[in-house]
Design a protein around this motif. Structure first.
Motif, PDB file in Angstrom:
ATOM      1  N   UNK A 223     -16.454  54.156  19.210  1.00  0.00           N
ATOM      2  CA  UNK A 223     -17.460  53.821  19.968  1.00  0.00           C
ATOM      3  C   UNK A 223     -17.122  52.596  20.876  1.00  0.00           C
ATOM      4  N   UNK A 224     -18.170  51.594  21.211  1.00  0.00           N
ATOM      5  CA  UNK A 224     -17.857  50.393  22.073  1.00  0.00           C
ATOM      6  C   UNK A 224     -18.050  49.359  20.993  1.00  0.00           C
ATOM      7  N   UNK A 225     -16.727  48.401  21.188  1.00  0.00           N
ATOM      8  CA  UNK A 225     -16.815  47.138  20.183  1.00  0.00           C
ATOM      9  C   UNK A 225     -17.021  45.754  20.834  1.00  0.00           C
ATOM     10  N   UNK A 226     -17.963  44.967  20.658  1.00  0.00           N
ATOM     11  CA  UNK A 226     -16.919  43.297  20.461  1.00  0.00           C
ATOM     12  C   UNK A 226     -16.235  42.627  20.244  1.00  0.00           C
ATOM     13  N   UNK A 227     -15.277  42.238  20.834  1.00  0.00           N
ATOM     14  CA  UNK A 227     -14.170  42.436  19.765  1.00  0.00           C
ATOM     15  C   UNK A 227     -13.073  40.502  20.674  1.00  0.00           C
ATOM     16  N   UNK A 228     -12.346  40.119  19.556  1.00  0.00           N
ATOM     17  CA  UNK A 228     -11.682  38.802  20.188  1.00  0.00           C
ATOM     18  C   UNK A 228     -10.270  39.649  20.133  1.00  0.00           C
ATOM     19  N   UNK A 229      -9.558  38.731  20.808  1.00  0.00           N
ATOM     20  CA  UNK A 229      -8.406  39.251  21.145  1.00  0.00           C
ATOM     21  C   UNK A 229      -6.602  38.564  21.333  1.00  0.00           C
ATOM     22  N   UNK A 230      -6.225  38.745  20.301  1.00  0.00           N
ATOM     23  CA  UNK A 230      -5.002  37.765  20.539  1.00  0.00           C
ATOM     24  C   UNK A 230      -4.025  38.099  21.392  1.00  0.00           C
ATOM     25  N   UNK A 231      -3.683  36.906  22.598  1.00  0.00           N
ATOM     26  CA  UNK A 231      -2.571  37.566  23.817  1.00  0.00           C
ATOM     27  C   UNK A 231      -1.813  36.281  23.899  1.00  0.00           C
ATOM     28  N   UNK A 232      -0.650  36.266  23.222  1.00  0.00           N
ATOM     29  CA  UNK A 232       0.046  35.025  23.940  1.00  0.00           C
ATOM     30  C   UNK A 232      -0.280  33.806  23.063  1.00  0.00           C
ATOM     31  N   UNK A 233      -0.702  33.837  21.767  1.00  0.00           N
ATOM     32  CA  UNK A 233      -1.496  33.037  20.882  1.00  0.00           C
ATOM     33  C   UNK A 233      -2.413  32.360  21.676  1.00  0.00           C
TER      34      UNK A 233
END
Length: 325
Positions: A223-233
């Motif tokens: 499915x589709x989710x709202x997310x937080x993404x960590x990129x380079x801290x």
């Protein structure tokens, strides 16, 4: 936290210790309380705080292909354990030979002789040794014989149900990731290397995505989710699709994350995805335009969800200096 895989590595490190032992899959709130109690007791008595756990998970050895997907891989499990303060983690290789040890044989070899254990703290349902014979009563008797005390932590309950790895796993697999957060003390997360996908996101749809090379075992329901993404801290808002992209007739499971308000080449980078809320089921659209319209709506909804105070990410690695992007 010192991580050792054999007792021999700790000969000059641990004199006398307070030990907690378990599989710690997920390092959930129950596990966290257990580890923190062991650290507190160790400090008050001048002992070394030690967490003993196993790799591979004992079920993987004993049941082979009949095991459920595990919540945390070893690297993440160690990382999460370290955040709750133990001085040492002994990561023992679990084998059929180890499984044949009686409770007393295991306790003497690894915990008493190996770690100088003076206090042992276990979860309410923990058993060790051959045929899981080492329950609280047996371990207490062994403590009287070999000079250590045993304490058992009561179950930790949230929302009138005991926190367990099974309960968390069921929630994640059902796609109900939001209720998993209080049980874990964080959003459910996966980590992966950004790899080249089918080049549809940016070029065809106008929404560039980071395609993850999948290494984790447990994934939320497609499915589709709202997310937080960590990129380079740095932490960014995002929306992820988990599934097989039925509009394009794919067969393989994929995780594609669209990072909001982000530009940059992150191919080859490791990113971490925190699942906040499920937005909708994956579905097959009639064409590209219909899919693009739906993605735009998903992004708007994801931004709204992530802007709510209760959806704020709880940074689990302040030592890395994580900041919101």
């Amino acid at each position: 936290m010192i991580v050792a895989r054999t007792i021999e590595e700790l000969q000059d490190v641990v004199g006398e210790s307070c030990v907690t032992i378990g599989n710690f899959d997920g390092v959930h709130k129950g596990h966290q309380k257990l580890i923190e109690l062991a650290c507190l007791r160790a400090k008050s008595q001048g002992l070394v705080s030690v967490v003993v756990t196993f790799d591979p998970h004992p079920l993987r050895v004993l049941r082979d292909d009949k095991t459920p997907p595990f919540i945390t891989l070893t690297e993440q499990k160690l990382d999460l354990i370290s955040q709750h303060g133990p001085q040492v983690c002994l990561l023992l290789e679990f084998s059929m030979e180890m499984a044949k040890l009686s409770p007393e044989e295991f306790v003497k070899k690894y915990l008493v002789n190996g770690l100088g254990m003076k206090e042992m703290i276990i979860g309410y349902d923990y058993h060790l040794g051959k045929a899981r014979a080492g329950n609280f009563e047996i371990l207490t008797k062994l403590g009287e014989k070999h000079g250590f005390s045993v304490d058992r932590l009561d179950p930790v309950s949230i929302d009138n149900a005991v926190v367990s790895s099974t309960r968390i796993r069921d929630l994640v697999q059902a796609g109900t990731v939001w209720p998993a957060r209080p049980l874990l003390g964080r959003f459910y997360q996966i980590k992966g290397e950004v790899v080249h996908g089918m080049n549809r996101g940016g070029k065809l749809l106008g929404f560039p995505t980071a395609n993850l090379k999948l290494v984790d075992e447990l994934f939320p329901k497609p499915g589709v989710y709202a997310i937080w993404v960590e990129v380079d801290n740095v932490v960014h808002m995002g929306v992820a699709n988990i599934g097989k992209n039925p509009t394009f007739g794919n067969d393989a499971l994929s995780v594609e994350a669209h990072i909001l308000d982000f530009s940059g080449d992150i191919y080859g980078a490791d990113i971490r995805v925190h699942f906040v809320q499920r937005i909708r089921d994956e579905k097959k659209f009639n064409g590209i335009d219909e899919l693009k319209d739906r993605i735009a709506k998903d992004i708007d909804l994801g931004r709204q969800l992530l802007s709510q105070p209760e959806a704020a990410i709880k940074l689990t690695r302040p030592d890395l200096g994580l900041t919101n992007g």
